[in-house]
Motif scaffolding. Structure first.
Motif, PDB file in Angstrom:
ATOM      1  N   CYS A 173       0.528 -28.135   8.088  1.00 39.59           N
ATOM      2  CA  CYS A 173       0.997 -26.770   8.273  1.00 39.59           C
ATOM      3  C   CYS A 173      -0.451 -26.333   8.462  1.00 39.59           C
ATOM      4  CB  CYS A 173       1.519 -26.315   7.039  1.00 39.59           C
ATOM      5  SG  CYS A 173       1.650 -24.698   6.981  1.00 39.59           S
ATOM      6  N   ASN A 209      -1.326 -23.192   8.022  1.00 41.01           N
ATOM      7  CA  ASN A 209      -1.551 -22.095   7.231  1.00 41.01           C
ATOM      8  C   ASN A 209      -2.854 -22.023   6.460  1.00 41.01           C
ATOM      9  OD1 ASN A 209       0.889 -20.821   8.432  1.00 41.01           O
ATOM     10  ND2 ASN A 209       1.677 -20.201   6.444  1.00 41.01           N
ATOM     11  N   CYS A 268      -3.669 -22.659   3.370  1.00 42.73           N
ATOM     12  CA  CYS A 268      -3.978 -22.093   2.059  1.00 42.73           C
ATOM     13  C   CYS A 268      -4.930 -23.062   1.129  1.00 42.73           C
ATOM     14  CB  CYS A 268      -2.661 -22.095   1.318  1.00 42.73           C
ATOM     15  SG  CYS A 268      -1.280 -21.029   2.199  1.00 42.73           S
ATOM     16  N   PHE A 284      -5.428 -24.376  -1.892  1.00 43.41           N
ATOM     17  CA  PHE A 284      -5.216 -25.163  -2.789  1.00 43.41           C
ATOM     18  C   PHE A 284      -4.201 -26.315  -2.096  1.00 43.41           C
ATOM     19  CE2 PHE A 284      -1.778 -22.020  -2.459  1.00 43.41           C
ATOM     20  CZ  PHE A 284      -0.504 -22.844  -2.381  1.00 43.41           C
ATOM     21  N   CYS A 285      -3.833 -26.211  -0.711  1.00 42.44           N
ATOM     22  CA  CYS A 285      -2.711 -27.177  -0.420  1.00 42.44           C
ATOM     23  C   CYS A 285      -3.201 -28.364   0.075  1.00 42.44           C
ATOM     24  CB  CYS A 285      -1.977 -26.228   0.603  1.00 42.44           C
ATOM     25  SG  CYS A 285      -0.625 -27.204   1.377  1.00 42.44           S
ATOM     26  N   THR A 340      -1.830 -29.625   4.034  1.00 45.32           N
ATOM     27  CA  THR A 340      -2.375 -28.710   5.149  1.00 45.32           C
ATOM     28  C   THR A 340      -3.761 -29.319   5.341  1.00 45.32           C
ATOM     29  OG1 THR A 340      -2.918 -26.459   6.309  1.00 45.32           O
ATOM     30  CG2 THR A 340      -3.748 -26.702   3.876  1.00 45.32           C
ATOM     31  N   GLU A 347       6.680 -29.163   5.678  1.00 46.20           N
ATOM     32  CA  GLU A 347       6.180 -28.238   4.692  1.00 46.20           C
ATOM     33  C   GLU A 347       6.686 -26.678   5.229  1.00 46.20           C
ATOM     34  OE1 GLU A 347       5.496 -29.258   2.223  1.00 46.20           O
ATOM     35  OE2 GLU A 347       3.204 -28.925   1.803  1.00 46.20           O
ATOM     36  N   SER A 369       7.610 -20.881   4.325  1.00 50.53           N
ATOM     37  CA  SER A 369       6.692 -19.570   3.729  1.00 50.53           C
ATOM     38  C   SER A 369       7.441 -18.275   4.118  1.00 50.53           C
ATOM     39  CB  SER A 369       5.495 -19.640   4.221  1.00 50.53           C
ATOM     40  OG  SER A 369       5.554 -19.575   5.788  1.00 50.53           O
ATOM     41  N   GLU A 418       3.495 -18.041  -5.105  1.00 53.41           N
ATOM     42  CA  GLU A 418       2.219 -18.278  -5.921  1.00 53.41           C
ATOM     43  C   GLU A 418       1.933 -17.087  -6.815  1.00 53.41           C
ATOM     44  OE1 GLU A 418       2.492 -20.950  -4.543  1.00 53.41           O
ATOM     45  OE2 GLU A 418       2.556 -21.318  -2.448  1.00 53.41           O
ATOM     46  N   LYS A 435       0.327 -15.759   3.770  1.00 45.53           N
ATOM     47  CA  LYS A 435       1.841 -16.038   4.032  1.00 45.53           C
ATOM     48  C   LYS A 435       2.788 -15.153   3.497  1.00 45.53           C
ATOM     49  CE  LYS A 435       2.002 -19.496   0.477  1.00 45.53           C
ATOM     50  NZ  LYS A 435       2.273 -20.654   0.081  1.00 45.53           N
TER      51      LYS A 435
HETATM   52  S1  SF4 Z   1       1.143 -23.840   0.730  1.00 50.84           S
HETATM   53 FE1  SF4 Z   1       2.765 -23.909   2.416  1.00 50.84          FE
HETATM   54  S2  SF4 Z   1       2.017 -22.239   4.021  1.00 50.84           S
HETATM   55 FE2  SF4 Z   1       0.039 -22.756   2.547  1.00 50.84          FE
HETATM   56  S3  SF4 Z   1      -0.722 -24.359   3.907  1.00 50.84           S
HETATM   57 FE3  SF4 Z   1       0.538 -25.343   2.356  1.00 50.84          FE
HETATM   58  S4  SF4 Z   1       2.519 -25.705   3.441  1.00 50.84           S
HETATM   59 FE4  SF4 Z   1       1.555 -24.034   4.671  1.00 50.84          FE
END
Ligand code: SF4
Ligand code: B12
Length: 571
Positions: free
Chosen positions: A184, A186, A188, A190-191, A194, A232, A262, A287, A295
């Motif tokens: 993904c 985006n 984020c 913590f993710c 991605t 995702e 999202s 979140e 997002k």
């Molecule tokens: S938390 Fe969701 S929107 Fe954010 S980077 Fe991960 S997959 Fe993408």
């Protein structure tokens, strides 16, 4: 080249030298309905990444999912050329042990490590291996085995869930797994996904037409009309979605989808489009109320959740606890916000700095990472593994559990909310005359009929008076819309009462852990013999009986020991 691709071994969700009881190999019971007792939704999902890789090789391959250690070892002893192990960080110790056993049992076999666990720092020196794949395994394994890399990706035929139960009774229906792409953009902080896929999206199915063709194949060969889309942020790619929907409508396909997306991606479509698409489950990363991720900027999440529910789409709202700004005084603001969205399902996940993410780098640089916590405990459902200024580790466990309990007591069992959502969607389409929408209404009716027998148990045993009354009101509305239950539904209601009672007894005596049966899936090779497949089941049954006998005898033995020892042992 003969290839064995394996998940980590069971038992899962038990305290032993390889894992912890909180690390449940189920989505809902692990991190969503875990505090909902007999009302927790139970199911297992296959290791889809391994099937995707196996399908795309030329070499014969076997995917071994959820083996016991003995089953894995017996398979390894057959002398494969390559053994690929897929693991995530909390299963580090299992992967380490499996690799060691491969070296001992079949020294000529090459070991390939893959999956999110490969981000563990200094892994090169910690787990035996010959190759390490950080990222997509299809291209990696093709190259490693000397096969052509730039061929199109073929989609495997895999069921998305099995061993599905609610109130101890099996759930019917068949759903297939679809994997349109990885990663993904985006980013984020913590993710894991991605970061693992370099903050970009790689499509395996680029167009709506490609996806449509794969779904037709899954429908034909697996009999599935319901699909769980492992991507995702599926709705981010509008063109693909819109093309898919127009093909579905043109060909009268009444398919339905479970998705992750999202808020900004969902906002590209009106509710009408989403309802036509047949979304029955949508996972949204909410979140936090105060710490608004890009997002979610400007999104009215409560309106979104309620809008989706009014169209028959169940929503899972996911929130993060123990963010930087959380203190004992303000954490309830986020918990109440999540609960107040009134989603069908709520996931509370502890902030978890996992290697490879921007969050991990930041926490590590600040010196707050708890290096004394073993990887088995890096799963987000017990205690955090970094020093949080506002909470001790023990407090994070209590707050997390209380958050799940509060959602359950405030909003009732998730399965009740889900039936309410299907009912709202059905009512919304009550006056529809367009054939495609009439078909959609028919699907919602089918779902309502399937879950109706459970309502009687919810009406009697839900934890609060309000939830019990809602269950009765829902059944009342179903009588009005669909008529009274027929003899078959009544018989099912009786059966569900019995299984629910048995499930309550099981939870109180044996506990909630359930082990998924081992799955053997050969690709381009002969099926696995019945003897091989049943031997593991037999071993599992014997060991489960032995555990039960030990548990049943334990109080008697303890009493006998106490009497013989004059109470000395008790002290
Ligand atoms: S938390 Fe969701 S929107 Fe954010 S980077 Fe991960 S997959 Fe993408
Ligand atoms: C499905 C899923 C589950 C299923 C597991 C099903 C199963 N049989 O394993 C369930 C719901 C049970 C589950 C539970 C948990 N999960 Co989970 N899960 C996922 C999810 C949503 C999808 C995984 C998937 O199939 N993706 C699609 C395939 C195609 O991608 P992939 O698995 O990454 O595989 C590709 C590559 O990684 C690579 N690859 C993978 N394996 C191998 C092996 C070899 C040999 C090679 C060469 C390459 C390779 O090639 C594949 C094709 O490109 C991911 C998030 C995500 N979107 O990826 C989280 C994720 C994997 N889960 C995660 C975690 C932490 C957990 C839990 C601890 C709960 C939690 N806190 O989130 C529990 C642990 C359960 C347990 N006892 O092990 C983390 C892992 C974090 C990490 N860095 O280790 C993820 C990334 C989510 C997150 N929190 O960010 N999960």
């Amino acid at each position: 080249m003969r290839v064995l691709l394996s998940s980590v071994f069971k038992p899962y969700a038990v305290d032993d030298s390889f894992g912890r009881k909180e690390n449940v190999m189920e989505l809902f019971h692990n991190q969503v309905t875990r505090e909902q007792g007999i009302f927790s939704l139970r199911m297992n999902h296959p290791s889809s990444g391994l099937h995707l890789i196996a399908e795309n090789l030329d070499s014969p391959a076997l995917v071994l999912d959820f083996p016991s250690l003995a089953e894995f070892e017996r398979e390894v002893a057959k002398g494969y050329d390559v053994v690929g192990l897929s693991f995530i960080v909390p299963n580090f110790a299992k992967a380490q042990h499996m690799a060691k056993r491969v070296r001992e049992l079949s020294p000529r076999t090459r070991i390939v490590l893959g999956g999110h666990g490969t981000t563990v720092p200094d892994i090169e020196g910690l787990i035996e291996h010959d190759a390490l794949c950080r990222g997509d395994g299809v291209a990696f394994m093709r190259e490693y085995l000397g096969e052509q890399v730039d061929k199109p990706v073929r989609h495997p035929r895999v069921y998305s869930a099995f061993n599905r139960h609610f109130l101890g009774a099996p759930l019917s229906g068949t759903s297939a797994m679809v994997m349109p792409g990885n990663g993904c953009p985006n980013a984020c902080d913590f993710c894991c996904t991605t970061h693992f896929f370099q903050k970009k999206y790689t499509a395996f199915l680029e167009t709506g037409r490609q996806m449509y063709d794969v779904l037709c194949d899954l429908e034909k060969n697996l009999g599935a009309t319901e699909f769980f889309v492992l991507d995702e942020n599926f709705l981010k790619h509008r063109e693909r979605t819109v093309e898919l929907l127009s093909l579905m409508e043109a060909n009268g396909k009444q398919w339905s989808f479970g998705l992750f997306s999202s808020a900004e991606s969902i906002a590209q479509y009106g509710l009408d489009v989403l309802s036509r698409l047949g979304i029955f489950f949508l996972w949204i990363g909410v979140e936090s109320k105060r710490h608004v991720y890009a997002k979610n900027k400007g999104a009215d999440l409560r309106a979104l959740v309620q809008g989706l529910r009014s169209r028959g789409a169940c929503v899972l709202a996911s929130g993060i606890l123990f963010l930087d700004h959380h203190t004992k005084e303000n954490i309830d603001e986020d918990i109440d916000y999540l609960i107040g969205l009134e989603a069908d399902f709520v996931q509370f996940m502890q902030l978890g700095p996992l290697p490879g993410t921007a969050l991990y780098q930041r926490v590590e640089a600040s010196g707050k990472l708890r290096k004394d916590v073993p990887y088995e405990e890096w799963h987000g459902q017990k205690q955090v593994w970094f020093d949080h200024p506002g909470f001790t580790a023990a407090e994070t466990e209590t707050v997390l559990r209380a958050a799940f309990r509060r959602d359950y007591l405030t909003n009732g069992p998730s399965m009740l909310r889900m039936v309410e959502t299907y009912l709202r969607g059905y009512q919304n389409l009550a006056d529809a005359t367009e054939p495609y929408l009439v078909g959609r209404r028919g699907l919602l009716e089918q779902r309502l009929r399937e879950h109706r027998p459970s309502l009687a148990v919810i009406a009697r045993h839900a934890p609060t008076k309000a939830a019990r009354e809602r269950a009765r009101a829902t059944e009342g509305e179903l009588v009005r819309l669909l008529g009274p239950m027929d003899a078959v539904a009544q018989a099912k209601t009786l059966a569900v009462r019995a299984t629910a009672f048995a499930e309550a007894v099981r939870l109180a005596t044996v506990g909630s852990a359930r082990q998924p049966p081992t799955q053997w899936t050969p690709y381009r090779q002969a099926p696995v013999s019945l003897a091989t497949r049943t031997r593991g089941r037999f071993e599992a049954a014997v060991s489960a009986q032995a555990d039960r006998a030990r548990a049943a005898l334990a109080p008697g033995l303890a009493a006998a020991r106490w009497m013989l020892g004059g109470g000395a042992l008790a002290r």
